[in-house]
Design an enzyme around this catalytic site. Sequence first.
Site, PDB file in Angstrom:
ATOM      1  N   SER A  11      -3.719  -9.108   2.244  1.00 55.37           N
ATOM      2  CA  SER A  11      -4.015  -8.746   0.860  1.00 55.37           C
ATOM      3  C   SER A  11      -5.533  -8.774   0.668  1.00 55.37           C
ATOM      4  O   SER A  11      -6.254  -8.148   1.451  1.00 55.37           O
ATOM      5  CB  SER A  11      -3.278  -9.692  -0.082  1.00 55.37           C
ATOM      6  N   HIS A  38      -1.844  -4.941   0.740  1.00 54.05           N
ATOM      7  CA  HIS A  38      -1.739  -4.719  -0.716  1.00 54.05           C
ATOM      8  C   HIS A  38      -2.856  -3.801  -1.180  1.00 54.05           C
ATOM      9  O   HIS A  38      -3.997  -3.917  -0.739  1.00 54.05           O
ATOM     10  CB  HIS A  38      -1.892  -6.041  -1.477  1.00 54.05           C
ATOM     11  N   ASP A 130       2.556 -13.725  -1.331  1.00 53.01           N
ATOM     12  CA  ASP A 130       3.436 -12.764  -0.678  1.00 53.01           C
ATOM     13  C   ASP A 130       3.434 -13.038   0.834  1.00 53.01           C
ATOM     14  O   ASP A 130       2.413 -13.399   1.404  1.00 53.01           O
ATOM     15  CB  ASP A 130       2.955 -11.337  -0.966  1.00 53.01           C
TER      16      ASP A 130
END
Lengths: 193, 279
Positions: A11, A38, A130
């Site tokens: 991310s 992401h 996540d």
Amino acid sequence: MSFEIIVVGASTGGLKALQVLLSELPVEFSLPMVIVQHRGKDMETGLCEFLARSSRLPVREPEDKETLLPGQAYLAPRDYHLMIQSGSFALSTESPVGFARPSIDVLFESAANEYQDRAIGLILTGANHDGARGLAAIKAQGGLTVVEDPATATCREMPDAAINLTKVDWILPLSEMAAGLHKLTNSTKRYES
Amino acid sequence: MSRVATEANDLEDIEIGLLLEGLYRAYGFDFREYSRASIKRRILEMMRAEKLGTVSALQERVLHDATCLERFLLGLSVHATAMFRDPSFYLTFRRKVVPLLKTYPTVQIWVAGCSTGEEVYSLAILLQEERLYKRCRIYATDISRAVLRKARDGIFPLAAMREYTNNYHQAGGANEFSDYYTAQYDSVIFSTALKSNVVFSEHNLATDGSFNEFQVILCRNVMIYFNKDLQARVHNLLYDSLSMFGVFGLGNKESLKFTPRAAFYEHLNDKDKLFRKVM
């Protein structure tokens, strides 16, 4: 038992980390590598080309039902979840999971389901949680779990979250990641834990 | 530990197979050839929502409780999409498809798997702006009565309008997007004029046949939920429902390459998934 896939989640700070990883993996790295990075859904394409420029492996965004091939890196397309089913990619527009689409958890859980102990999960830098659940799923199915060392990651939240939830097999600084993965996948023998 | 987890996983897969078989035999809803990865996720999510511990328990409830069945179908057919999703698709539609459609006296359009209707309203807006809407009839179909109800209502969250407005302008829209809806509290309702030529109707791509001949069929991000066999069936069905030189639209990451009808279409441009039936 040998590995058949490596799934990677990144991310915040991921572009840099992926660039390093992909530039250092040798051409003969043969496992298909599937990456969720992401990104905003209005962020236009170009990420794939950007990564491909520094990668020695070819990088592409897969289409639905495309077969996974060895020696190839795949980047989850924006605004879809990416899963693996029967050796092919399956996309979905189900709701974002933890505000993320693509979601790392969704990819990792499908890889755990499909490959069981033949999957490697890798969590890189990020500022959310996540991937923690997905990595736990890979571990539960007997797969191998690797996390970027939180101490040297650009953002440590995501590696920390993964480490808190799972007794991970390897914690490596980014600078040793490519060599470590290459060694892991090259050794024919695996030790049962 | 890993062997136990693997066995539990295998058992779950068996239970999912039984649930889908039961649904089909009891109600005719055929999810047996849906892509397993995604349907499994949704079934597990539904188990959590219904506070049930096993897929078998969910099966019992779905088979015996009609409201649970409705929730189940809704859960499987809601897709989080957006109006003018992939603006360049709509821009190409405006520039390349609209001129073709203007040569027809009437235009039949099928939005197959319309879910909550975002695509239907986007298309209606575009056709209205291009002065084509009056001669169009849009058939918007889905398997779920509940999502069709939502599509028919035309009510969407106000919070989504910024994104939709952005998409609309990128898709070549030149008006004020807010002219098409009325806001109230945290929702907006789209102008009823947009659905004057829309027919919302139940249709199951997995089991139902063709019902008309169309000049345009859009089936975007619907077949991604199907396995390859079912995709092949639906590609044949859509091909048979499309008139010669009719236009076929898929989602941005869908491909004709892996389907039996690949050779029967030509690309309208390199980038967007818009095709024309040429054979």
